[in-house]
Design an enzyme around this catalytic site. Sequence first.
Site, short mmCIF file in Angstrom:
data_model
loop_
_atom_site.label_atom_id
_atom_site.label_comp_id
_atom_site.label_asym_id
_atom_site.label_seq_id
_atom_site.Cartn_x
_atom_site.Cartn_y
_atom_site.Cartn_z
N VAL A 68 -58.43 -33.16 28.54
CA VAL A 68 -59.30 -32.30 29.03
C VAL A 68 -58.63 -31.72 30.28
O VAL A 68 -58.35 -32.57 31.04
CB VAL A 68 -60.68 -33.30 29.36
CG1 VAL A 68 -61.65 -32.39 30.43
CG2 VAL A 68 -61.53 -33.95 28.27
N ASP A 123 -69.51 -23.31 34.88
CA ASP A 123 -69.43 -22.77 36.22
C ASP A 123 -69.61 -23.93 37.05
O ASP A 123 -70.44 -24.48 37.15
CB ASP A 123 -70.21 -21.66 36.61
CG ASP A 123 -70.00 -21.22 37.97
OD1 ASP A 123 -69.14 -21.95 38.85
OD2 ASP A 123 -70.57 -20.01 38.25
N ASN A 150 -58.25 -29.86 37.46
CA ASN A 150 -57.09 -28.79 37.95
C ASN A 150 -58.20 -27.66 38.84
O ASN A 150 -57.93 -27.10 39.62
CB ASN A 150 -56.35 -28.27 36.82
CG ASN A 150 -55.89 -27.01 37.46
OD1 ASN A 150 -54.80 -26.77 38.08
ND2 ASN A 150 -56.31 -25.89 36.85
N TYR A 217 -61.36 -25.67 52.75
CA TYR A 217 -60.21 -25.83 51.52
C TYR A 217 -59.49 -27.08 51.81
O TYR A 217 -59.41 -27.93 51.11
CB TYR A 217 -59.38 -24.80 51.36
CG TYR A 217 -58.53 -24.87 50.24
CD1 TYR A 217 -58.79 -24.96 48.80
CD2 TYR A 217 -57.25 -25.29 50.43
CE1 TYR A 217 -57.88 -25.45 47.97
CE2 TYR A 217 -56.16 -25.34 49.52
CZ TYR A 217 -56.38 -25.42 48.30
OH TYR A 217 -55.63 -25.65 47.28
N LYS A 221 -59.37 -30.78 50.19
CA LYS A 221 -58.15 -31.54 49.38
C LYS A 221 -57.93 -32.91 49.99
O LYS A 221 -57.36 -33.74 49.40
CB LYS A 221 -56.98 -30.47 49.36
CG LYS A 221 -57.29 -29.44 48.63
CD LYS A 221 -57.34 -29.75 46.94
CE LYS A 221 -57.43 -28.47 46.19
NZ LYS A 221 -57.66 -28.79 44.58
N VAL A 250 -47.36 -22.48 44.51
CA VAL A 250 -46.81 -22.31 42.93
C VAL A 250 -47.40 -21.09 42.95
O VAL A 250 -48.17 -20.33 43.30
CB VAL A 250 -47.77 -23.28 42.27
CG1 VAL A 250 -47.50 -22.91 40.77
CG2 VAL A 250 -47.39 -24.46 42.47
N SER A 252 -49.43 -18.19 41.43
CA SER A 252 -50.62 -18.14 40.71
C SER A 252 -51.66 -17.16 41.36
O SER A 252 -51.28 -16.34 42.58
CB SER A 252 -51.19 -19.36 40.83
OG SER A 252 -52.03 -19.70 41.92
N1 LIG Z 1 -50.99 -22.03 43.46
C1 LIG Z 1 -50.89 -22.77 44.48
O1 LIG Z 1 -50.12 -22.45 45.35
C2 LIG Z 1 -51.22 -24.03 44.78
C3 LIG Z 1 -51.18 -25.00 45.69
C4 LIG Z 1 -51.78 -26.14 46.13
C5 LIG Z 1 -52.80 -26.58 45.08
N2 LIG Z 1 -53.12 -25.73 44.09
C6 LIG Z 1 -54.15 -26.03 43.28
O2 LIG Z 1 -53.86 -26.12 41.75
C7 LIG Z 1 -55.15 -25.84 41.33
C8 LIG Z 1 -55.05 -24.81 40.12
O3 LIG Z 1 -54.77 -23.57 41.10
P1 LIG Z 1 -53.88 -22.18 40.33
O4 LIG Z 1 -52.97 -21.96 41.72
O5 LIG Z 1 -53.57 -22.36 39.22
O6 LIG Z 1 -55.02 -21.07 40.65
P2 LIG Z 1 -55.88 -20.05 39.87
O7 LIG Z 1 -54.87 -19.42 38.93
O8 LIG Z 1 -56.73 -19.37 40.73
O9 LIG Z 1 -56.61 -21.26 38.83
C9 LIG Z 1 -57.86 -21.72 39.33
C10 LIG Z 1 -58.61 -22.16 38.03
O10 LIG Z 1 -59.94 -22.57 38.48
C11 LIG Z 1 -60.86 -22.28 37.59
N3 LIG Z 1 -62.14 -21.96 38.42
C12 LIG Z 1 -62.37 -21.37 39.65
N4 LIG Z 1 -63.62 -21.31 40.03
C13 LIG Z 1 -64.47 -22.04 39.02
C14 LIG Z 1 -65.72 -22.39 38.83
N5 LIG Z 1 -66.54 -22.07 39.56
N6 LIG Z 1 -66.01 -23.14 37.69
C15 LIG Z 1 -64.81 -23.46 36.64
N7 LIG Z 1 -63.78 -23.07 36.87
C16 LIG Z 1 -63.50 -22.52 37.95
C17 LIG Z 1 -60.36 -20.79 37.25
O11 LIG Z 1 -61.08 -20.33 36.06
P3 LIG Z 1 -62.36 -19.23 35.99
O12 LIG Z 1 -61.84 -18.31 37.02
O13 LIG Z 1 -62.02 -18.67 34.50
O14 LIG Z 1 -63.09 -20.04 36.08
C18 LIG Z 1 -58.96 -20.99 37.23
O15 LIG Z 1 -58.76 -21.50 35.64
C19 LIG Z 1 -56.38 -25.71 42.33
O16 LIG Z 1 -57.08 -26.88 42.41
C20 LIG Z 1 -55.56 -25.57 43.43
O17 LIG Z 1 -56.38 -26.05 44.63
C21 LIG Z 1 -52.60 -24.62 43.84
#
Ligand SMILES: NC(=O)c1ccc[n+]([C@@H]2O[C@H](COP(=O)([O-])OP(=O)(O)OC[C@H]3O[C@@H](n4cnc5c(N)ncnc54)[C@H](OP(=O)(O)O)[C@@H]3O)[C@@H](O)[C@H]2O)c1
Length: 341
Positions: A68, A123, A150, A217, A221, A250, A252
């Site tokens: 999941v 959501d 995630n 944020y 975390k 990362v 994104s």
């Molecule tokens: N990228 C980085 O540098 C980084 C660094 C440290 C930690 N992280 C962590 O990695 C994880 C993934 O982030 P990412 O970088 O891959 O960002 P991302 O591409 O923005 O992905 C975020 C995901 O969360 C979902 N999401 C957001 N709001 C939501 C809601 N209200 N309900 C359900 N789903 C929701 C989004 O889907 P929908 O918009 O379709 O809902 C998307 O699939 C996060 O927990 C983030 O804190 C990322």
Amino acid sequence: MPLVILNTELPLFTWTVDHPWLSAFLLALGSFTFLRFAVKTAVVFSQTFLLGGTSLKKFGAKQGAWAVVTGASTGIGREFAVQLAKAGFNVLVAARSTSSLNETVSEIASAASGSQTKVVTIDLSKDDEAAYASFADTIAALDIGVLVNNAGKSHEMPTDFVETPKSEMDDILAINTRAVLRITALVVPHMLQRKRGLILNIGSFAGEIPSPMLATYSASKAFLATFSAALGAELKPHGIVVEHVNTYFVVSNMSKIRRASALVPTPRAFVRAVLAKLGLPCGAAFTGRPHTSTPFWSHALVDYAIGVLGWTGGMVSYTHGLHKSIRKRALRKKEREAKRE
Ligand SMILES: NC(=O)c1ccc[n+]([C@@H]2O[C@H](COP(=O)([O-])OP(=O)(O)OC[C@H]3O[C@@H](n4cnc5c(N)ncnc54)[C@H](OP(=O)(O)O)[C@@H]3O)[C@@H](O)[C@H]2O)c1
């Protein structure tokens, strides 16, 4: 044979002779500190660069089990869904955007044709009882081997706490903390029944180093790290592994970084490292935070360096400066875009 002549007039020598017990204690303390440092360093480097982690087979890969993945519509979550399917799991993907989730499902179909998929549109910022009840129904008959918490939200841009919109604070807390509790509470009974499971909670360095201008944020975390450590201890005797994945940058949508570099991997490289190092703390081994892992090699080195220097105050100031400049650039970009419209 070379002749070593000890100068018994040196102040250190005379001090040592005058205080034999204290000298022995200081020597023992110094040796212990050095040995501890050397062993921890060896553990960090061997786990990060040499050793492989626990096999996904232990959690039901290639045995009909499901993974999941929340937030699987883009970025890191989509990559977890695809790589777990390739590893032999059926995959349930959850997020808000059905169309993006369907793109993830198509990617799974071409990368791992034998893998079954389910899509849950939810959501996670809303405490929607009907949506959680429907989620519970969807997973009722599934053998769940892996849960990846995630889905996450950060601030639109670094902003002082007093200027942060309340709706943004509410959404960050709901998605990054409360939804994690609710989804985990629904999935864990399935894992307990089968006495095996893997829960990956995707954390951030912002939870380790307090991040000014991303205060909500950062705190969310930190919550995730503490929750993971407590839950991990509870579930370990039941064969369930909980791992808080400490993440630096990362590529994104969330990080708004588009080009990969040594410090900023693509989601593919990042997820590959997470899945290859399951159960190994890697960069987190130096400070020994329970149930935390920093598996990507350059993130591991940053985590190690933070542990060695132990200079959290300095890191907070550095991060504050960085966020001030990111905010300036983000505001300038917004202005340019507004003029173009
Ligand atoms: N990228 C980085 O540098 C980084 C660094 C440290 C930690 N992280 C962590 O990695 C994880 C993934 O982030 P990412 O970088 O891959 O960002 P991302 O591409 O923005 O992905 C975020 C995901 O969360 C979902 N999401 C957001 N709001 C939501 C809601 N209200 N309900 C359900 N789903 C929701 C989004 O889907 P929908 O918009 O379709 O809902 C998307 O699939 C996060 O927990 C983030 O804190 C990322």
